[in-house]
Design an enzyme around this catalytic site. Structure first.
Site, mmCIF file in Angstrom:
data_model
loop_
_atom_site.group_PDB
_atom_site.id
_atom_site.type_symbol
_atom_site.label_atom_id
_atom_site.label_comp_id
_atom_site.label_asym_id
_atom_site.label_seq_id
_atom_site.Cartn_x
_atom_site.Cartn_y
_atom_site.Cartn_z
ATOM 1 N N TYR A 109 46.072 31.680 43.574
ATOM 2 C CA TYR A 109 45.582 30.574 42.745
ATOM 3 C C TYR A 109 45.046 29.469 43.633
ATOM 4 O O TYR A 109 45.445 29.307 44.780
ATOM 5 C CB TYR A 109 46.682 30.045 41.815
ATOM 6 C CG TYR A 109 47.817 29.331 42.525
ATOM 7 C CD1 TYR A 109 47.757 27.959 42.771
ATOM 8 C CD2 TYR A 109 48.951 30.018 42.950
ATOM 9 C CE1 TYR A 109 48.793 27.293 43.415
ATOM 10 C CE2 TYR A 109 49.991 29.370 43.589
ATOM 11 C CZ TYR A 109 49.908 28.011 43.830
ATOM 12 O OH TYR A 109 50.921 27.353 44.475
ATOM 13 N N CYS A 110 44.094 28.705 43.104
ATOM 14 C CA CYS A 110 43.521 27.555 43.796
ATOM 15 C C CYS A 110 43.038 26.565 42.747
ATOM 16 O O CYS A 110 43.328 26.731 41.554
ATOM 17 C CB CYS A 110 42.413 27.975 44.753
ATOM 18 S SG CYS A 110 41.134 29.007 44.002
ATOM 19 N N THR A 111 42.326 25.533 43.153
ATOM 20 C CA THR A 111 41.998 24.445 42.228
ATOM 21 C C THR A 111 41.187 24.921 41.029
ATOM 22 O O THR A 111 41.575 24.725 39.876
ATOM 23 C CB THR A 111 41.237 23.331 42.969
ATOM 24 O OG1 THR A 111 42.008 22.906 44.084
ATOM 25 C CG2 THR A 111 40.971 22.152 42.038
#
Length: 299
Positions: free
Chosen positions: A187-189
């Site tokens: 996951y990331c922004t």
């Protein structure tokens, strides 16, 4: 007064003439009075822009009219053009700077070999199913480690990274090899970094890799602070962070006094872009504070 918004977006698709696209994107964003950062690459388009809502929508409509960007993935948040110092539109060799361009193949369908996309609701089902089967999901943070200090998925693995370029060395170090047979959710922004990260992980033998579609931003839209996310979301504009509700947990700690804080602050050296978690009290007491790297150079 018209409502203002910030749009976070990306699209992986081959771009034959990035410089021509840069000029077009610059003119388009200027026409609508937007500010923000836009990256054009042979791999596609990635940006964050703010301005009046109608203007941002017109910009996105025109961008999506370009066939390669028809599938542009967009997330929205509160903010305005004033959250950015200027409009910056640049050409880069990679859409995200992993220094791994030779490992990434982009087609009209996106990044080849990337992890399986799961939306917020699908993520919850996956977590429940794998937990019931005795093989719980591992969350793998695809951001720089400082971003994770103020917010992350519960129990997530946070690699020791200062920049995105550090991920390849981290994966090659062997310290995550025990996860290669586990279900891993990156996951990331907003999702763009995980498109590449998940592909790099699969190339290195991680057997079951997923990526959170739309990233933390879309997850927060769906579940706020009532799901698996804890804390604040770090953003790279003048807001520094956003919360999904007024019930957001404070998971960060001041690097100077260890008090709870969600505040990210820049190094006092204007040429340095290093962030750190520093509470309001310490920031007021030490406005000249520089990051450890700058302090080491000065000494």
């Amino acid at each position: 007064m018209s409502q203002s918004k910030i749009a976070l977006y990306y699209r992986f698709a081959p771009v034959a003439d990035p410089e021509a696209v840069r000029l077009w994107q610059s003119a388009l964003a200027e026409r609508w009075g937007l500010r923000g950062r836009i990256i054009v690459s042979p791999q596609g388009l990635n940006g964050t822009v703010g301005g009046p809502l109608d203007a941002v929508k017109q910009y996105l409509k025109a961008t999506r009219a370009y066939p390669a960007f028809a599938g542009l993935d967009v997330k929205w948040s509160d903010g305005s053009a004033e959250d950015f110092p200027r409009l910056s539109v640049k050409v880069r060799p990679e859409l995200v700077a992993f220094d791994a361009a030779d490992e990434v193949t982009v087609t009209a369908d996106g990044v080849e070999g990337a992890g399986t996309h799961v939306g917020p609701a699908e993520l919850h089902r996956l977590v429940e199913e794998r937990s019931a089967a005795g093989d719980p999901v591992v969350f793998f943070d695809g951001r720089n480690a400082v971003e994770a200090r103020i917010g992350r998925f519960r129990g997530a693995v946070v690699p020791d990274t200062t920049t995105t370029r550090d991920f390849v060395a981290e994966l090659d170090s062997g310290r995550y090899d025990h996860l290669k047979d586990r279900p891993v959710v990156t996951y990331c922004t907003g999702g763009v970094r995980c498109e590449v990260l998940s592909a790099l992980m699969r190339r290195r033998g991680f057997a079951e890799v997923y990526q959170l579609e739309g990233g933390i931003a879309r997850y927060g839209e769906a579940y706020g602070d009532g799901g698996l996310w804890e804390g604040s979301l770090a953003v790279f504009d003048r807001r520094m962070r956003v919360e999904f509700s007024d019930r957001a947990a404070v998971v960060g700690r001041c690097s100077l006094c260890a008090a709870p804080t969600a505040d990210l602050r820049n190094c006092a050296d204007p040429s340095c872009r290093t962030l750190d978690t520093v509470c309001a009290g310490c920031a007021a007491d030490r406005p000249e504070r520089v990051c450890p790297a700058c302090a080491a150079v000065a000494s």
